[in-house]
Design a protein around this motif. Structure first.
Motif, short mmCIF file in Angstrom:
data_model
loop_
_atom_site.label_atom_id
_atom_site.label_comp_id
_atom_site.label_asym_id
_atom_site.label_seq_id
_atom_site.Cartn_x
_atom_site.Cartn_y
_atom_site.Cartn_z
N PHE A 23 0.90 -1.38 0.01
CA PHE A 23 -0.04 -0.06 -0.02
C PHE A 23 0.83 1.20 -0.09
O PHE A 23 0.62 2.07 0.72
CB PHE A 23 -1.00 0.06 1.11
CG PHE A 23 -1.70 -1.16 1.39
CD1 PHE A 23 -2.80 -1.33 0.69
CD2 PHE A 23 -1.30 -2.30 2.31
CE1 PHE A 23 -3.66 -2.40 0.73
CE2 PHE A 23 -2.10 -3.49 2.39
CZ PHE A 23 -3.49 -3.66 1.47
N ASP A 145 3.51 2.58 10.01
CA ASP A 145 2.52 2.06 9.00
C ASP A 145 1.65 0.73 9.33
O ASP A 145 1.60 -0.16 8.43
CB ASP A 145 3.32 1.75 7.34
CG ASP A 145 2.54 1.82 6.39
OD1 ASP A 145 1.22 2.50 6.52
OD2 ASP A 145 2.72 1.33 5.19
N HIS A 148 -4.42 0.78 12.06
CA HIS A 148 -4.97 2.08 11.82
C HIS A 148 -6.43 2.38 12.66
O HIS A 148 -7.05 3.44 12.55
CB HIS A 148 -5.63 2.05 10.23
CG HIS A 148 -4.60 2.43 9.61
ND1 HIS A 148 -4.52 2.04 8.03
CD2 HIS A 148 -3.29 2.98 9.41
CE1 HIS A 148 -3.50 2.27 7.56
NE2 HIS A 148 -2.62 3.05 8.50
N HIS A 173 2.51 7.34 7.89
CA HIS A 173 1.68 7.02 6.74
C HIS A 173 0.20 7.15 6.85
O HIS A 173 -0.12 6.95 7.95
CB HIS A 173 1.99 5.64 6.11
CG HIS A 173 1.69 5.40 4.57
ND1 HIS A 173 1.10 4.61 4.12
CD2 HIS A 173 1.79 6.20 3.57
CE1 HIS A 173 0.68 4.58 2.68
NE2 HIS A 173 1.37 5.60 2.52
N ASP A 174 -0.56 7.10 5.99
CA ASP A 174 -2.15 7.25 5.71
C ASP A 174 -2.61 8.34 6.66
O ASP A 174 -3.44 8.27 7.45
CB ASP A 174 -2.64 5.89 6.35
CG ASP A 174 -2.22 4.79 5.40
OD1 ASP A 174 -2.40 4.78 4.14
OD2 ASP A 174 -1.35 3.76 5.96
#
Ligand code: SAH
Ligand code: MG
Length: 212
Positions: A23, A145, A148, A173-174
């Motif tokens: 990803f 990463d 979440h 990240h994200d």
């Protein structure tokens, strides 16, 4: 885009990274290599939370090899919430039929072997919190990463941000400031890092780098 010198992947590594499930869009991978390379010292250690199948570990592995450093990449390899059966990011190929659970470790091992990075990339299999609890080595760079959920993201920050050395870099990240674009937990961690003295030095896509 970024003030940091580009660190291109050799074509063979770029091919393997592209073929590895994961990803990490190319522009974010380019930024990740550049910003981490600017902080990694010879003999230093970088930690990644969230190996998955090894895509980002190949990018980071190249950077640490060039610097004479080491990457420790951490994952329990059972997948995040959103990667489980029936969820948006589930990939049935990653289920180990012997146990009926996800297992991305063989894929990561294969990718790191193909990339010739096994000498400098050390996979550690376990929960981020379990490992951070006994971690003591100062880190040049941390790439977060992993999970979440709010709890997973905050726990990663609690466990790993304190190990970033003075002048080292925390990469998240994200990070999606707009809830329409994605979950808010990494964004909340990013805001917390800023509030706790980290300084933003790079922003490409959902990737943010902050210096201590
Ligand atoms: N960096 C990868 C993507 C990581 S996906 C890439 O380049 O494509 C997120 C990963 O975090 C999953 O493999 C999941 O198993 C792992 N993960 C989620 N929560 C975790 C935790 N608490 N401890 C360790 N790994 C975790
Ligand atoms: Mg990610």
């Amino acid at each position: 885009m970024t003030d940091f010198a580009a660190v291109p992947l050799p074509p063979e590594l770029a091919r393997i990274a592209a073929e590895t499930k994961g990803f990490l869009p190319d522009d974010e991978a380019d930024a990740l290599r550049a910003v981490v390379a600017a902080h990694v010292l010879p003999g230093g250690v970088t930690v990644e939370i969230g190996t998955y199948c090894g895509k980002s570990a190949i990018h980071l592995g190249h950077v640490v090899r060039e610097a004479g450093a080491t990457l420790v990449t951490i994952d329990h390899h059972r997948g995040s919430e959103e990667q489980q059966v029936g969820w948006e990011y589930h990939d049935p190929e990653l289920v180990d039929p012997r146990v009926g659970a996800m297992d991305t470790l063989p894929f990561a091992r294969q990718a790191l072997f193909a990339a010739g990075l096994e000498e400098v990339v050390v996979p550690v299999v376990g929960r981020s919190r379990t490992i951070s609890a006994f971690w003591a080595t100062p880190l040049d760079a941390v790439f977060v990463d992993g999970g979440h959920t709010e709890e997973a993201a905050q726990t990663d920050y609690d466990g790993w941000a304190p190990h970033v050395r003075e002048g080292g870099v925390l990469v998240i990240h994200d990070v999606f400031p707009d809830p329409a674009d994605g979950g808010q937990a990494p964004f909340h961690v990013y805001e917390r890092a800023l509030a706790e003295g980290f300084t933003e030095i790079l922003h490409v896509g959902s990737l943010r780098a902050l210096r201590r």
